[in-house]
Design an enzyme around this catalytic site. Structure first.
Site, short mmCIF file in Angstrom:
data_model
loop_
_atom_site.label_atom_id
_atom_site.label_comp_id
_atom_site.label_asym_id
_atom_site.label_seq_id
_atom_site.Cartn_x
_atom_site.Cartn_y
_atom_site.Cartn_z
N HIS A 1 56.76 66.92 -21.08
CA HIS A 1 56.63 65.47 -20.87
C HIS A 1 57.41 64.97 -19.65
CE1 HIS A 1 60.48 63.75 -22.63
NE2 HIS A 1 60.55 64.98 -23.08
N THR B 1 52.69 77.40 -36.29
CA THR B 1 51.35 77.42 -35.67
C THR B 1 51.39 76.79 -34.28
OG1 THR B 1 50.36 77.32 -37.85
CG2 THR B 1 48.95 76.66 -36.00
N CYS C 1 68.68 59.99 -23.96
CA CYS C 1 69.24 60.45 -25.24
C CYS C 1 70.62 59.86 -25.47
CB CYS C 1 69.33 61.96 -25.27
SG CYS C 1 67.80 62.72 -24.82
N1 PLP Z 1 67.46 69.02 -20.68
C1 PLP Z 1 67.45 68.06 -19.73
C2 PLP Z 1 68.15 68.29 -18.44
C3 PLP Z 1 66.82 66.84 -19.99
O1 PLP Z 1 66.82 65.89 -19.06
C4 PLP Z 1 66.18 66.67 -21.25
C5 PLP Z 1 65.55 65.38 -21.58
O2 PLP Z 1 65.89 64.34 -21.04
C6 PLP Z 1 66.20 67.72 -22.17
C7 PLP Z 1 66.86 68.88 -21.85
C8 PLP Z 1 65.54 67.59 -23.50
O3 PLP Z 1 64.13 67.71 -23.36
P1 PLP Z 1 63.16 67.20 -24.52
O4 PLP Z 1 63.09 65.72 -24.39
O5 PLP Z 1 61.83 67.85 -24.23
O6 PLP Z 1 63.73 67.65 -25.80
#
Ligand code: PLP
Length: 402
Positions: free
Chosen positions: A214, A250, A338
């Site tokens: 994504h 799956t 996050c």
């Molecule tokens: N690693 C980095 C550097 C990211 O920027 C992110 C998401 O912002 C992730 C890992 C986590 O990816 P996902 O959203 O697909 O769990």
């Protein structure tokens, strides 16, 4: 310009591209079989799955399709790389090296591993948010089994010296008796770079690499882990025999097909698009620094990926700025999606020794396919007033003026 919508949060996620959507459609309609079934529906699905694996492996310049493990996200890929390598190689040692600016998918996994008896060294970064490869070299000890350093940072966009670190690890491995399974493994989180920078695993010299669809105009809920042949990891999800016993569940064939198409599409126009974004970013940064006092660019003199600009607006709260910009149709964020909502200053800016009080006023603009020069003009038109108004009501600004 009234009512304009400007999406400047491409590092949080991107809109699904048309090519990826078209690639997914058949698997949401006619080709719905389970790739583990032995009947023709299953075999048809399996054929497409393995085709996708082969194409994806080629995009990363992997030696074999078997080196690709499809997962459910970048977070899962990071977890599988770190926990998978740590637990599988415990007999060789218990020491892991990472950096202080990793995404929480890596940092929180490291903290979990510390509770499981592993020792983790967090190497620092300089004021521009870049790891010094010599710090990694100095941190290596005989118990070291894994190094995990991100390809580019998601908050400030700084590109890390992956090739140099790989050379250091390779030199260290030559001095060890590595047995059948190699010495120290090297993982990189390439979630923010796939589709933006070359992610050739031979060039980078990595054993493990995480990706997430994504972030490059693919669907959400799909990721991949590259695992160099011979790299010993163990599964973290237990169940069936999918993905060569390394990731039960799956397979999401629609998602995987969309991810492969999205990466192929992003990589085909990559250089041109990155140049375009670089010019837009320069215009944005220059405009902000010229029009708004007490602003600076975090990581300004580091090598950065084209789309990320992290700006410090002194004497205001980043969260208030994000909300005010949203009211004018502009979407951006304070650091990583996050971590937004947390009142803690960004761990990345902290590691870069940005004053924690000032770090509260940092905003990440992340540019992508959706953006044009007109978007930047619009941001530069509305931003100075918004910042001025927020400063007027900010206790930090009042204190400064006294
Ligand atoms: N690693 C980095 C550097 C990211 O920027 C992110 C998401 O912002 C992730 C890992 C986590 O990816 P996902 O959203 O697909 O769990």
């Amino acid at each position: 310009m009234q009512g304009r919508k400007v999406y400047l949060d491409h590092s949080a996620t991107t809109q699904l591209g048309k090519e990826a959507y078209d690639a997914m459609k058949p698997f949401m309609e006619d080709v719905f079989g389970n790739a583990s079934s032995i009947h023709s529906y299953g075999q048809e699905a399996k054929k497409h799955l393995e085709n996708s694996r082969e194409n994806f492996a080629k995009l990363l310049n992997a030696e074999s399709p078997e080196e690709i493990i499809f997962t459910g996200s970048g977070t899962e890929s990071d977890n599988l790389a770190l926990k998978g390598a740590a637990f599988a190689n415990r007999d060789k040692g218990n020491h892991i090296i990472t950096s202080s600016i990793e995404h929480h998918a890596v940092l929180n996994t490291c903290q979990y591993l510390e509770k499981q008896g592993f020792e983790v060294t967090y190497v620092p970064v300089d004021g521009n948010g870049t790891v010094n490869p010599q710090d990694v070299r100095k941190a290596i000890k005989k118990e070291t089994i894994l190094v995990s350093i991100m390809h580019a940072n998601n908050e400030v966009g700084t590109i890390q010296p992956i090739k140099e670190i790989a050379r250091i690890i390779s030199a260290e491995n030559q001095t060890r008796f590595t047995g059948a399974f190699g010495g120290i493994y090297f993982h990189t989180d390439a979630v923010q770079t796939a589709g933006k920078l070359p992610v050739d695993v031979q060039e980078l010299g990595v054993d493990l690499m995480s990706l997430s669809a994504h972030k490059f105009y693919g669907p959400k809920g799909v990721g991949a882990l590259y695992r160099r042949s011979g790299t010993r990891i163990q599964p973290i999800i237990h169940g069936g025999h999918h993905e060569r016993n390394l990731r039960a569940g799956t397979e999401n064939i629609a998602g995987i097909s969309g991810m492969v198409k999205a990466l192929e599409t992003s990589m085909s126009g990559m250089e041109k698009e990155q140049k375009r974004l670089s010019a837009l970013k320069e215009k944005l940064e220059k405009g902000i620094l010229e029009k708004i006092p007490y602003t600076s660019v975090n990581g300004a003199s580091a090598k950065r990926i084209a789309g990320i600009s992290n700006i410090l607006f002194q004497f205001i709260e980043g969260e208030s700025l994000v909300v005010s910009l949203d009211m004018r149709g502009i979407a951006c964020s304070t650091g990583s999606a996050c971590a937004s909502g947390s009142t803690e200053p960004s761990h990345v800016l902290k590691a870069m020794c940005v004053d924690p009080a000032l770090a509260q006023g940092a905003i990440r603009f992340s540019l992508g396919k959706a953006n044009s020069e007109k978007d930047i003009d619009y941001v530069l038109k509305v931003l100075p007033d918004i910042v001025a108004k927020l400063r007027e009501i900010s206790p930090l600004w009042k204190t400064k003026r006294q």
